[in-house]
Design a protein around this motif. Structure first.
Motif, PDB file in Angstrom:
ATOM      1  N   SER A   1      48.726  52.991  43.816  1.00  0.00           N
ATOM      2  CA  SER A   1      47.570  52.336  43.200  1.00  0.00           C
ATOM      3  C   SER A   1      47.418  50.932  43.764  1.00  0.00           C
ATOM      4  O   SER A   1      47.828  49.942  43.164  1.00  0.00           O
ATOM      5  CB  SER A   1      47.748  52.289  41.664  1.00  0.00           C
TER       6      SER A   1
ATOM      7  N   GLU B   1      41.892  54.071  38.680  1.00  0.00           N
ATOM      8  CA  GLU B   1      41.424  52.859  38.007  1.00  0.00           C
ATOM      9  C   GLU B   1      41.303  53.087  36.500  1.00  0.00           C
ATOM     10  O   GLU B   1      41.614  52.195  35.700  1.00  0.00           O
ATOM     11  CB  GLU B   1      40.071  52.424  38.590  1.00  0.00           C
TER      12      GLU B   1
ATOM     13  N   ARG C   1      43.325  52.899  45.251  1.00  0.00           N
ATOM     14  CA  ARG C   1      42.970  52.975  43.834  1.00  0.00           C
ATOM     15  C   ARG C   1      41.570  53.559  43.677  1.00  0.00           C
ATOM     16  O   ARG C   1      40.570  52.842  43.684  1.00  0.00           O
ATOM     17  CB  ARG C   1      43.066  51.613  43.167  1.00  0.00           C
ATOM     18  N   THR C   2      41.493  54.867  43.516  1.00  0.00           N
ATOM     19  CA  THR C   2      40.229  55.549  43.292  1.00  0.00           C
ATOM     20  C   THR C   2      39.804  55.406  41.834  1.00  0.00           C
ATOM     21  O   THR C   2      40.527  54.843  41.004  1.00  0.00           O
ATOM     22  CB  THR C   2      40.353  57.028  43.660  1.00  0.00           C
TER      23      THR C   2
ATOM     24  N   ALA D   1      36.973  45.373  40.635  1.00  0.00           N
ATOM     25  CA  ALA D   1      37.902  46.501  40.621  1.00  0.00           C
ATOM     26  C   ALA D   1      37.165  47.826  40.476  1.00  0.00           C
ATOM     27  O   ALA D   1      37.466  48.808  41.164  1.00  0.00           O
ATOM     28  CB  ALA D   1      38.915  46.332  39.480  1.00  0.00           C
ATOM     29  N   SER D   2      36.158  47.876  39.594  1.00  0.00           N
ATOM     30  CA  SER D   2      35.398  49.108  39.391  1.00  0.00           C
ATOM     31  C   SER D   2      34.579  49.467  40.625  1.00  0.00           C
ATOM     32  O   SER D   2      34.530  50.628  41.038  1.00  0.00           O
ATOM     33  CB  SER D   2      34.479  48.956  38.174  1.00  0.00           C
TER      34      SER D   2
ATOM     35  N   ASN E   1      35.116  48.524  43.752  1.00  0.00           N
ATOM     36  CA  ASN E   1      36.019  48.921  44.839  1.00  0.00           C
ATOM     37  C   ASN E   1      36.513  50.345  44.645  1.00  0.00           C
ATOM     38  O   ASN E   1      36.608  51.117  45.604  1.00  0.00           O
ATOM     39  CB  ASN E   1      37.218  47.971  44.906  1.00  0.00           C
ATOM     40  N   ALA E   2      36.831  50.693  43.388  1.00  0.00           N
ATOM     41  CA  ALA E   2      37.295  52.051  43.103  1.00  0.00           C
ATOM     42  C   ALA E   2      36.191  53.071  43.356  1.00  0.00           C
ATOM     43  O   ALA E   2      36.446  54.150  43.899  1.00  0.00           O
ATOM     44  CB  ALA E   2      37.778  52.137  41.654  1.00  0.00           C
TER      45      ALA E   2
ATOM     46  N   ARG F   1      44.756  52.824  35.130  1.00  0.00           N
ATOM     47  CA  ARG F   1      45.239  51.448  35.113  1.00  0.00           C
ATOM     48  C   ARG F   1      44.575  50.658  33.992  1.00  0.00           C
ATOM     49  O   ARG F   1      45.236  49.898  33.269  1.00  0.00           O
ATOM     50  CB  ARG F   1      44.942  50.779  36.460  1.00  0.00           C
ATOM     51  N   GLN F   2      43.264  50.842  33.835  1.00  0.00           N
ATOM     52  CA  GLN F   2      42.549  50.110  32.792  1.00  0.00           C
ATOM     53  C   GLN F   2      42.993  50.546  31.401  1.00  0.00           C
ATOM     54  O   GLN F   2      42.998  49.739  30.465  1.00  0.00           O
ATOM     55  CB  GLN F   2      41.039  50.330  32.938  1.00  0.00           C
TER      56      GLN F   2
ATOM     57  N   GLU G   1      44.586  48.271  45.009  1.00  0.00           N
ATOM     58  CA  GLU G   1      43.144  48.033  44.918  1.00  0.00           C
ATOM     59  C   GLU G   1      42.505  47.926  46.298  1.00  0.00           C
ATOM     60  O   GLU G   1      42.986  47.213  47.177  1.00  0.00           O
ATOM     61  CB  GLU G   1      42.864  46.750  44.123  1.00  0.00           C
ATOM     62  N   GLY G   2      41.421  48.667  46.470  1.00  0.00           N
ATOM     63  CA  GLY G   2      40.704  48.669  47.736  1.00  0.00           C
ATOM     64  C   GLY G   2      41.325  49.536  48.803  1.00  0.00           C
ATOM     65  O   GLY G   2      40.724  49.736  49.865  1.00  0.00           O
TER      66      GLY G   2
END
Length: 272
Positions: free
Chosen positions: A221, A232, A227-228, A54-55, A57-58, A235-236, A223-224
């Protein structure tokens, strides 16, 4: 201005002592929050958090979209800055105020404005959907548009200020010698802008990289896809605060690297 000593060297004017205290407070307001962020990091989990899909990809999406947005800012913003600085047409002052709106509007408001323009029920979005089957919201293109919307005024302000400071005497001379407007722009105006362009590009890229409100409102949002890094972090923060801190640190590091690498070159261009 600096004076000269007996050996002919420049003597710095110095800084009034009264300025040191407010300068220290201003520096603390910028530095201490970052220090607080660093103090909150869980070093044991940091590699795992930063290396998560996730990180990464962001990060990838943020760098790609911010680069595209900055390129659009240059392609569209430089001509706009020239129009604002050199045109004597009526309504230019009002146009300047409209261009600067994204600087003062909350980003969420900008995102809503884009959604009501390009969304499925927006007047332009409806036309695009019906005629071409194109839907922009909640796509990567929406991220680029949102970033460009909030970042372009920074480049326009920088470029317009540079043009006004340089004056138009060289362009007037070129026009007097018979050069056409496009020739004056390409041979005279553009070289005048180049020294300040680097500074405007850095500001635009940094602003696009950190954009959150307009992006999440207009692009969502996914992912990919949309979601920049700032999205991210948000979201986290709802699920794992330590992971949010780690991703926020990654965003800070990327922004600092961009500024440290690009800013000195921009300043060298201004000095030359």
């Amino acid at each position: 201005m600096a004076s000269r000593n007996e050996r002919g060297g420049d003597v710095p004017a110095g800084v009034p002592k009264v300025l040191w205290l407010p300068s220290a407070v201003a520096l603390a307001l910028v530095v201490l929050p970052v220090v607080g962020l660093l103090a909150r990091i869980d070093l044991a989990r940091l590699p795992e958090q930063l290396g998560s899909p996730a990180s990464l990809n962001a990060l990838r999406l943020s760098l790609i979209t911010a680069t595209i947005s900055t390129a659009l800012c240059v392609v569209l913003g430089v001509p706009l800055a020239v129009v604002l600085a050199r045109s004597g047409a009526r309504g230019v002052r009002l146009l300047r105020a409209v261009v600067l709106l994204p600087l003062v509007l909350p980003p969420v408001v900008g995102g809503l404005a884009l959604l009501f323009l390009l969304g499925r029920n927006g007047f332009l979005g409806y036309v695009l959907d019906v005629l071409a089957g194109v839907r922009i919201p909640f796509t990567t293109s929406a991220v680029v548009i949102a970033q460009t919307f909030v970042a372009m005024p920074f480049l326009v302000v920088s470029m317009e200020g540079a043009l006004r400071a340089a004056g138009d005497r060289y362009e007037r001379v070129a026009a007097t010698l018979g050069a056409r407007p496009m020739t004056v722009f390409s041979r005279v105006t553009v070289p005048l802008l180049l020294p300040s362009l680097g500074s405007g590009v850095v500001l635009s890229f940094a602003r696009a990289l950190g954009e959150f409100g307009a992006t999440i409102t207009f692009a969502g949002s996914l992912e990919g896809v949309t979601r920049t890094l700032p999205v991210e972090v948000y979201r986290q923060a709802e699920a794992d605060l330590d992971s949010a801190v780690a991703v926020a640190l990654l965003l800070v590091v990327v922004a600092v690297v961009v500024i440290v690498v690009a800013r000195p070159r921009a300043l060298e261009g201004v000095r030359s």
